[in-house]
Scaffold this motif. Structure first.
Motif, mmCIF file in Angstrom:
data_model
loop_
_atom_site.group_PDB
_atom_site.id
_atom_site.type_symbol
_atom_site.label_atom_id
_atom_site.label_comp_id
_atom_site.label_asym_id
_atom_site.label_seq_id
_atom_site.Cartn_x
_atom_site.Cartn_y
_atom_site.Cartn_z
ATOM 1 N N GLU A 3 18.957 43.561 34.064
ATOM 2 C CA GLU A 3 18.246 44.314 35.087
ATOM 3 C C GLU A 3 19.133 44.376 36.715
ATOM 4 O O GLU A 3 18.220 44.805 37.553
ATOM 5 C CB GLU A 3 16.795 44.221 35.522
ATOM 6 C CG GLU A 3 16.481 44.569 33.960
ATOM 7 C CD GLU A 3 14.834 44.472 33.960
ATOM 8 O OE1 GLU A 3 14.535 43.930 34.050
ATOM 9 O OE2 GLU A 3 14.141 45.026 32.800
ATOM 10 N N ARG A 4 20.032 44.253 36.623
ATOM 11 C CA ARG A 4 20.961 43.605 38.727
ATOM 12 C C ARG A 4 21.919 44.621 38.006
ATOM 13 O O ARG A 4 22.154 45.818 37.116
ATOM 14 C CB ARG A 4 21.709 42.250 37.802
ATOM 15 C CG ARG A 4 21.425 40.909 38.127
ATOM 16 C CD ARG A 4 22.473 40.081 37.588
ATOM 17 N NE ARG A 4 23.028 40.478 36.718
ATOM 18 C CZ ARG A 4 24.351 40.448 36.950
ATOM 19 N NH1 ARG A 4 24.818 39.864 37.938
ATOM 20 N NH2 ARG A 4 24.934 40.296 35.504
ATOM 21 N N PRO A 5 22.214 45.372 39.471
ATOM 22 C CA PRO A 5 22.507 46.752 39.542
ATOM 23 C C PRO A 5 23.777 46.039 38.984
ATOM 24 O O PRO A 5 24.534 44.959 39.282
ATOM 25 C CB PRO A 5 22.546 46.835 41.210
ATOM 26 C CG PRO A 5 22.221 45.809 41.795
ATOM 27 C CD PRO A 5 21.534 44.459 40.660
ATOM 28 N N LEU A 6 24.933 47.208 39.066
ATOM 29 C CA LEU A 6 26.057 47.245 38.146
ATOM 30 C C LEU A 6 27.398 47.137 39.554
ATOM 31 O O LEU A 6 27.077 47.667 40.671
ATOM 32 C CB LEU A 6 26.941 48.465 36.914
ATOM 33 C CG LEU A 6 25.332 48.837 35.984
ATOM 34 C CD1 LEU A 6 26.539 50.169 35.799
ATOM 35 C CD2 LEU A 6 26.137 47.845 34.711
ATOM 36 N N GLY A 7 28.412 46.724 38.873
ATOM 37 C CA GLY A 7 29.353 46.372 40.190
ATOM 38 C C GLY A 7 30.127 46.823 39.899
ATOM 39 O O GLY A 7 30.042 47.849 39.288
ATOM 40 N N ARG A 8 31.350 46.507 40.503
ATOM 41 C CA ARG A 8 32.548 46.123 40.156
ATOM 42 C C ARG A 8 33.409 47.332 38.781
ATOM 43 O O ARG A 8 33.462 48.424 38.044
ATOM 44 C CB ARG A 8 33.762 46.584 41.010
ATOM 45 C CG ARG A 8 33.532 46.610 42.156
ATOM 46 C CD ARG A 8 35.102 46.341 43.449
ATOM 47 N NE ARG A 8 34.602 44.240 43.272
ATOM 48 C CZ ARG A 8 36.192 44.057 42.329
ATOM 49 N NH1 ARG A 8 37.209 45.148 42.325
ATOM 50 N NH2 ARG A 8 36.198 42.891 42.125
ATOM 51 N N VAL A 10 32.347 48.023 35.117
ATOM 52 C CA VAL A 10 31.349 47.873 33.696
ATOM 53 C C VAL A 10 31.950 47.665 32.840
ATOM 54 O O VAL A 10 33.502 48.222 31.521
ATOM 55 C CB VAL A 10 30.339 49.070 34.122
ATOM 56 C CG1 VAL A 10 29.786 49.933 32.827
ATOM 57 C CG2 VAL A 10 30.486 49.055 35.614
ATOM 58 N N HIS A 29 27.231 44.974 32.077
ATOM 59 C CA HIS A 29 28.271 43.620 32.824
ATOM 60 C C HIS A 29 29.733 42.905 31.732
ATOM 61 O O HIS A 29 28.501 42.950 31.240
ATOM 62 C CB HIS A 29 26.983 42.892 33.494
ATOM 63 C CG HIS A 29 26.740 43.537 34.961
ATOM 64 N ND1 HIS A 29 25.176 43.490 34.378
ATOM 65 C CD2 HIS A 29 26.739 44.238 36.112
ATOM 66 C CE1 HIS A 29 24.893 43.674 35.825
ATOM 67 N NE2 HIS A 29 25.561 44.045 37.014
ATOM 68 N N PRO A 73 26.505 41.042 41.132
ATOM 69 C CA PRO A 73 25.992 42.069 40.622
ATOM 70 C C PRO A 73 27.942 41.759 39.318
ATOM 71 O O PRO A 73 27.993 41.631 38.142
ATOM 72 C CB PRO A 73 26.667 43.655 41.181
ATOM 73 C CG PRO A 73 25.863 43.293 42.024
ATOM 74 C CD PRO A 73 25.541 41.936 42.324
ATOM 75 N N ASP A 74 29.198 41.415 40.554
ATOM 76 C CA ASP A 74 30.487 41.254 40.222
ATOM 77 C C ASP A 74 30.367 39.852 39.533
ATOM 78 O O ASP A 74 31.660 39.176 39.006
ATOM 79 C CB ASP A 74 31.054 41.425 41.261
ATOM 80 C CG ASP A 74 31.120 43.610 41.322
ATOM 81 O OD1 ASP A 74 31.237 43.772 39.815
ATOM 82 O OD2 ASP A 74 31.619 43.375 42.109
#
Length: 83
Positions: A3-8, A10, A29, A73-74
Motif C-alpha cells: 500500500e505504499r506508492p510505487l517508485g521508479r 516496478v 515494488h 517507495p524505492d
C-alpha cells in the motif's frame, strides 16, 4: 501489496502464477515481489488466488508489511530466502 506508492522501479507479479495458468499481472515494488516469492511457493500463491483471499492478511507477511510501511517507495534491501 504494501500500500505504499510505487517508485521508479516496478515489477509485475502474477497473483495466480503463470505456471498455474495466470495471465493477470499487478504492479509491485521489487522488494515486495521478492518477499512474496521467498515466503510462498507457486502452489500456495495459486491457492490464495483461487480462494480470493487478500494476500496482505497472511500472517507470514505481517512482520514484513509492518517493517516496510514507513520506507520510501524505492527502498530496497536483501530479501531472506525461504528455508
Amino acid at each position: 501489496m504494501c500500500e505504499r506508492p510505487l517508485g521508479r522501479r516496478v515489477e509485475w507479479h502474477h497473483p495466480l502464477p503463470k505456471s498455474r495458468g495466470g495471465r493477470k499481472t499487478v504492479p509491485v515494488h521489487p522488494i515486495c515481489h521478492r518477499t512474496l516469492h521467498a515466503t510462498f511457493t507457486n502452489l500456495e500463491l495459486a491457492r490464495i488466488a483461487a480462494a480470493g483471499d487478500d494476500i496482505r492478511q497472511a500472517s507470514a507477511l505481517r512482520p514484513f508489511l509492518d517493517w516496510i510501511a514507513g520506507k520510501p517507495p524505492d527502498f530496497h534491501a536483501p530479501t531472506k530466502r525461504r528455508k
